[in-house]
Design a protein around this motif. Structure first.
Motif, mmCIF file in Angstrom:
data_model
loop_
_atom_site.group_PDB
_atom_site.id
_atom_site.type_symbol
_atom_site.label_atom_id
_atom_site.label_comp_id
_atom_site.label_asym_id
_atom_site.label_seq_id
_atom_site.Cartn_x
_atom_site.Cartn_y
_atom_site.Cartn_z
ATOM 1 N N MET A 56 0.829 -1.199 0.000
ATOM 2 C CA MET A 56 0.000 0.000 0.000
ATOM 3 C C MET A 56 0.873 1.264 0.000
ATOM 4 S SD MET A 56 -3.155 1.040 0.247
ATOM 5 C CE MET A 56 -4.263 2.145 0.980
ATOM 6 N N GLU A 57 1.912 1.260 0.851
ATOM 7 C CA GLU A 57 2.790 2.428 0.925
ATOM 8 C C GLU A 57 3.509 2.648 -0.396
ATOM 9 O OE1 GLU A 57 6.789 3.774 3.270
ATOM 10 O OE2 GLU A 57 5.389 2.483 4.328
ATOM 11 N N PHE A 58 3.919 1.566 -1.052
ATOM 12 C CA PHE A 58 4.597 1.674 -2.330
ATOM 13 C C PHE A 58 3.694 2.307 -3.390
ATOM 14 C CE2 PHE A 58 5.811 -0.035 -6.488
ATOM 15 C CZ PHE A 58 7.080 0.524 -6.569
ATOM 16 N N GLU A 59 2.379 1.954 -3.391
ATOM 17 C CA GLU A 59 1.432 2.529 -4.351
ATOM 18 C C GLU A 59 1.339 4.038 -4.172
ATOM 19 O OE1 GLU A 59 -2.485 0.871 -4.732
ATOM 20 O OE2 GLU A 59 -1.715 -1.143 -4.389
ATOM 21 N N VAL A 60 1.252 4.484 -2.927
ATOM 22 C CA VAL A 60 1.151 5.925 -2.647
ATOM 23 C C VAL A 60 2.420 6.635 -3.104
ATOM 24 C CG1 VAL A 60 0.957 7.649 -0.810
ATOM 25 C CG2 VAL A 60 -0.486 5.610 -0.757
ATOM 26 N N GLN A 61 3.587 6.045 -2.824
ATOM 27 C CA GLN A 61 4.839 6.647 -3.250
ATOM 28 C C GLN A 61 4.931 6.705 -4.771
ATOM 29 O OE1 GLN A 61 7.926 4.369 -1.425
ATOM 30 N NE2 GLN A 61 7.911 5.573 0.461
ATOM 31 N N ALA A 62 4.523 5.624 -5.432
ATOM 32 C CA ALA A 62 4.574 5.586 -6.894
ATOM 33 C C ALA A 62 3.642 6.625 -7.487
ATOM 34 C CB ALA A 62 4.210 4.191 -7.396
ATOM 35 N N ARG A 63 2.444 6.762 -6.925
ATOM 36 C CA ARG A 63 1.495 7.755 -7.420
ATOM 37 C C ARG A 63 2.041 9.165 -7.212
ATOM 38 N NH1 ARG A 63 -3.577 6.880 -4.614
ATOM 39 N NH2 ARG A 63 -3.323 4.758 -5.329
ATOM 40 N N GLY A 64 2.667 9.410 -6.063
ATOM 41 C CA GLY A 64 3.258 10.714 -5.787
ATOM 42 C C GLY A 64 4.377 11.042 -6.755
ATOM 43 N N ARG A 65 5.219 10.031 -7.061
ATOM 44 C CA ARG A 65 6.304 10.249 -8.022
ATOM 45 C C ARG A 65 5.760 10.536 -9.411
ATOM 46 N NH1 ARG A 65 9.366 5.117 -7.050
ATOM 47 N NH2 ARG A 65 8.851 5.086 -4.878
ATOM 48 N N ALA A 66 4.713 9.819 -9.800
ATOM 49 C CA ALA A 66 4.116 10.041 -11.121
ATOM 50 C C ALA A 66 3.513 11.443 -11.211
ATOM 51 C CB ALA A 66 3.054 8.985 -11.407
ATOM 52 N N THR A 67 2.887 11.879 -10.136
ATOM 53 C CA THR A 67 2.295 13.224 -10.117
ATOM 54 C C THR A 67 3.387 14.280 -10.216
ATOM 55 O OG1 THR A 67 0.438 12.441 -8.795
ATOM 56 C CG2 THR A 67 0.849 14.811 -8.791
ATOM 57 N N ARG A 68 4.466 14.119 -9.449
ATOM 58 C CA ARG A 68 5.565 15.094 -9.515
ATOM 59 C C ARG A 68 6.196 15.104 -10.902
ATOM 60 N NH1 ARG A 68 6.458 13.316 -4.162
ATOM 61 N NH2 ARG A 68 8.013 11.795 -4.860
ATOM 62 N N ARG A 69 6.322 13.937 -11.502
ATOM 63 C CA ARG A 69 6.889 13.865 -12.856
ATOM 64 C C ARG A 69 5.990 14.590 -13.851
ATOM 65 N NH1 ARG A 69 9.224 8.716 -16.109
ATOM 66 N NH2 ARG A 69 9.390 9.769 -18.098
ATOM 67 N N PHE A 70 4.679 14.377 -13.742
ATOM 68 C CA PHE A 70 3.715 15.035 -14.623
ATOM 69 C C PHE A 70 3.783 16.552 -14.450
ATOM 70 C CE2 PHE A 70 -0.614 16.701 -15.343
ATOM 71 C CZ PHE A 70 -0.750 16.375 -16.687
ATOM 72 N N ILE A 71 3.831 17.007 -13.208
ATOM 73 C CA ILE A 71 3.921 18.450 -12.927
ATOM 74 C C ILE A 71 5.206 19.015 -13.522
ATOM 75 C CG2 ILE A 71 4.247 20.142 -11.068
ATOM 76 C CD1 ILE A 71 2.254 18.443 -9.409
ATOM 77 N N ALA A 72 6.312 18.302 -13.350
ATOM 78 C CA ALA A 72 7.593 18.779 -13.882
ATOM 79 C C ALA A 72 7.536 18.895 -15.402
ATOM 80 C CB ALA A 72 8.718 17.826 -13.467
ATOM 81 N N ILE A 73 6.986 17.880 -16.056
ATOM 82 C CA ILE A 73 6.903 17.906 -17.530
ATOM 83 C C ILE A 73 6.020 19.050 -18.002
ATOM 84 C CG2 ILE A 73 6.003 16.638 -19.523
ATOM 85 C CD1 ILE A 73 7.002 14.056 -18.098
ATOM 86 N N ILE A 74 4.872 19.240 -17.368
ATOM 87 C CA ILE A 74 3.951 20.323 -17.760
ATOM 88 C C ILE A 74 4.608 21.683 -17.548
ATOM 89 C CG2 ILE A 74 1.771 21.471 -17.159
ATOM 90 C CD1 ILE A 74 1.443 18.929 -18.844
ATOM 91 N N LEU A 75 5.243 21.886 -16.390
ATOM 92 C CA LEU A 75 5.895 23.174 -16.120
ATOM 93 C C LEU A 75 7.004 23.456 -17.130
ATOM 94 C CD1 LEU A 75 6.171 23.371 -12.225
ATOM 95 C CD2 LEU A 75 4.923 24.911 -13.728
ATOM 96 N N ILE A 76 7.824 22.460 -17.413
ATOM 97 C CA ILE A 76 8.916 22.671 -18.368
ATOM 98 C C ILE A 76 8.361 22.949 -19.758
ATOM 99 C CG2 ILE A 76 10.856 21.547 -19.536
ATOM 100 C CD1 ILE A 76 11.424 20.137 -16.822
ATOM 101 N N ALA A 77 7.340 22.178 -20.180
ATOM 102 C CA ALA A 77 6.755 22.385 -21.514
ATOM 103 C C ALA A 77 6.121 23.770 -21.640
ATOM 104 C CB ALA A 77 5.720 21.303 -21.807
ATOM 105 N N LEU A 78 5.323 24.165 -20.647
ATOM 106 C CA LEU A 78 4.716 25.496 -20.696
ATOM 107 C C LEU A 78 5.785 26.588 -20.623
ATOM 108 C CD1 LEU A 78 1.534 25.060 -18.464
ATOM 109 C CD2 LEU A 78 1.623 25.446 -20.944
ATOM 110 N N GLY A 79 6.801 26.359 -19.807
ATOM 111 C CA GLY A 79 7.891 27.324 -19.703
ATOM 112 C C GLY A 79 8.597 27.527 -21.027
ATOM 113 N N VAL A 80 8.854 26.433 -21.734
ATOM 114 C CA VAL A 80 9.514 26.528 -23.037
ATOM 115 C C VAL A 80 8.613 27.278 -24.026
ATOM 116 C CG1 VAL A 80 10.285 25.164 -25.028
ATOM 117 C CG2 VAL A 80 11.010 24.535 -22.722
#
Length: 162
Positions: free
Chosen positions: A1-25
């Motif tokens: 269960m803890e691993f699922e939450v961590q994986a979801r959090g990492r995926a969300t941070r990755r998505f946010i990073a990609i969106i911010l970088i793309a919009l920034g560019v």
């Protein structure tokens, strides 16, 4: 269960990073295009003196809390001897110019209706806003991505091999 939450959090941070970088560019490229357009305009613009003949007060579409802005209306005579009039695309409150004030006007000789006041705001404000926003967004996205990498590297180091 803890691993699922961590994986979801990492995926969300990755998505946010990609969106911010793309919009920034995108914003950064738009800022550079606008700066190029201003530089191109300056390279072949004719210069003359003009006068602010009136201030056009407008309410921008920013909501109720923003007061109206004054957009100077400028009159000048182009090289062909024709009187010309234009309204600046940049307004402010308090007004940057007063009625009757003399200003330097830049215009294209082949298109005198394309005229601007020779001032920082009318030439460089939009490129600066878009370029600066793009840099900040890209830097924010990069920081999120780097924090994600540091976090995962730290987790790998602290997790004992099984």
């Amino acid at each position: 269960m803890e691993f699922e939450v961590q994986a979801r959090g990492r995926a969300t941070r990755r998505f946010i990073a990609i969106i911010l970088i793309a919009l920034g560019v995108i914003f950064l490229v738009l800022g550079l295009v606008l700066a190029g357009a201003s530089a191109s305009f300056l390279s072949d613009a004719k210069r003359t003196r003009g006068s602010v003949v009136s201030l056009e007060w407008r309410e921008d579409d920013h909501g109720e809390n923003h007061p109206p802005a004054a957009y100077p209306v400028v009159e000048f005579t182009s090289a062909d001897g024709m009187p010309r009039r234009f309204q600046s695309s940049t307004g402010s409150n308090p007004p940057s110019y007063e009625k009757g004030e003399r200003v330097e006007v830049l215009y294209r000789a082949d298109s005198p209706e394309d005229a601007r006041i020779n001032g920082f705001a009318s030439l460089w404000l939009l490129p600066l806003i878009f370029g600066g926003t793009g840099l900040l967004m890209s830097a924010g996205g990069t920081a999120v991505a780097m924090a994600r990498r540091w976090s995962s590297r730290r987790t790998r180091i602290q997790t004992p091999a099984t």
